[in-house]
Design a protein around this motif. Structure first.
Motif, short mmCIF file in Angstrom:
data_model
loop_
_atom_site.label_atom_id
_atom_site.label_comp_id
_atom_site.label_asym_id
_atom_site.label_seq_id
_atom_site.Cartn_x
_atom_site.Cartn_y
_atom_site.Cartn_z
N VAL A 246 18.72 10.97 -20.50
CA VAL A 246 20.03 10.80 -21.15
C VAL A 246 20.23 9.34 -21.56
O VAL A 246 19.50 8.46 -21.10
N HIS B 91 17.35 20.19 -19.90
CA HIS B 91 17.79 19.98 -21.27
C HIS B 91 19.16 20.64 -21.44
O HIS B 91 19.26 21.79 -21.89
N ASP C 227 23.28 18.15 -24.86
CA ASP C 227 22.34 17.03 -25.05
C ASP C 227 22.70 16.25 -26.32
O ASP C 227 23.06 16.86 -27.34
N ARG D 14 18.88 26.45 -19.34
CA ARG D 14 19.49 25.19 -19.71
C ARG D 14 20.86 25.04 -19.05
O ARG D 14 21.69 25.96 -19.14
N THR E 246 25.85 18.02 -19.18
CA THR E 246 25.11 16.93 -18.56
C THR E 246 25.50 16.76 -17.10
O THR E 246 24.66 16.50 -16.24
N LEU F 84 16.26 14.45 -15.61
CA LEU F 84 17.16 14.48 -16.76
C LEU F 84 17.01 13.20 -17.56
O LEU F 84 17.05 12.10 -17.01
N PRO G 58 11.64 18.58 -26.47
CA PRO G 58 11.97 17.91 -25.21
C PRO G 58 10.72 17.66 -24.37
O PRO G 58 9.76 18.44 -24.42
#
Length: 275
Positions: free
Chosen positions: A146, A107, A111, A126, A130, A144, A118
């Motif tokens: 996204v 996360h 984000d 964390r 990204t 992940l 999550p």
């Protein structure tokens, strides 16, 4: 509309994953006298840049402060989970959040999905970005989730992704400060919305637009002149259909036979034989 002044350059902010190339190309064709400068910004920094005037408008991720910004939603992205190519989840075409319950799901601090909770198990810490999270997926630290455009942006040959059916989604919008809607902002809105080059919405045309419009008018006048008939070609005709002349009387009775007065049963031609 407020702010009629034109800036020598139109500055468009955009965030990672967004590709404004199509709109930039149309801008350059339609407004060659006004350079368009692209300003790439992190998602969190884009709203402040627009507030401070660093950019005139931006293609950013929702939500934004609608009390300050005007926004035109453009599209909503599919959400995907990024996994190593040899992961068990690659055996299916689509996954659900329940499929991630036993997985470590990263996360990152940047984000964009705005999770209330999550999915999966939280990682020890964390990732900052990204991009950092993608590197950790490649190292088999976790998975992940996204928007698809970010999975493509940070693509690696050893990773792949699958759609997540019930995950939150990220919307993308054209955004600008409502109180500073300039003519150039309106021009870009028109491009995004698909307006034609001749649709100026009442504002003054740029020199390039004026030349284009005059050229179009000249072509239209020439086409009209070629189509317009002349008196010599028509021969002075009034357009009235010619009348067909009949036999002796020039008319026909109701049964379509020549002459009038041939009442019911009347026959013409052969005389009666005398007895």
């Amino acid at each position: 509309m407020t702010g009629s002044e034109t800036s020598p350059t139109f500055r468009l902010a955009y965030v990672p994953g967004v590709t404004p190339a199509k709109w930039v190309r149309i801008w350059n064709e339609r407004l060659p006298d006004v350079p368009l400068a692209l300003v790439q910004l992190p998602v969190a920094a884009a709203p402040d840049a627009l507030r401070e005037g660093t950019a005139d408008a931006g293609v950013v991720r929702l939500p934004v402060d609608r009390t300050f910004f005007s926004a035109i939603p453009l599209y909503t992205e599919t959400t995907v989970v990024v996994v190593p190519k040899d992961h068990l989840l690659t055996a299916v075409d689509e996954v659900s959040l329940a499929d991630l319950a036993d997985e470590v799901v990263l996360h990152p601090l940047d984000d964009v999905l705005g999770w209330e909770q999550p999915p999966g198990e939280a990682a020890f810490e964390r990732p900052a970005t990204t991009e950092d999270a993608v590197e950790l997926v490649a190292a088999n630290v976790g998975l992940l989730v996204v928007p698809q455009s970010l999975a493509r942006l940070h693509h690696r040959r050893d990773l792949t992704y699958r759609p997540v059916a019930d995950a939150p989604q990220s919307g993308v919008a054209l955004v600008w400060p409502e109180e500073t809607t300039t003519d150039l902002v309106d021009d870009f809105i028109g491009i995004v919305r698909g307006r034609t080059a001749n649709s100026t919405r009442g504002r003054t045309r740029t020199p390039a637009e004026e030349r284009s419009a005059q050229s179009a008018d000249t072509r239209a006048d020439g086409a009209t002149a070629r189509r317009r008939p002349t008196a010599g070609k028509t021969g002075g005709k009034t357009g009235r259909a010619p009348q067909k002349r009949g036999g002796s009387g020039g008319s026909r009775d109701g049964r379509g036979t020549p002459g009038g007065g041939g009442g019911k049963g009347g026959k013409g031609g052969k005389p009666r034989r005398r007895s």
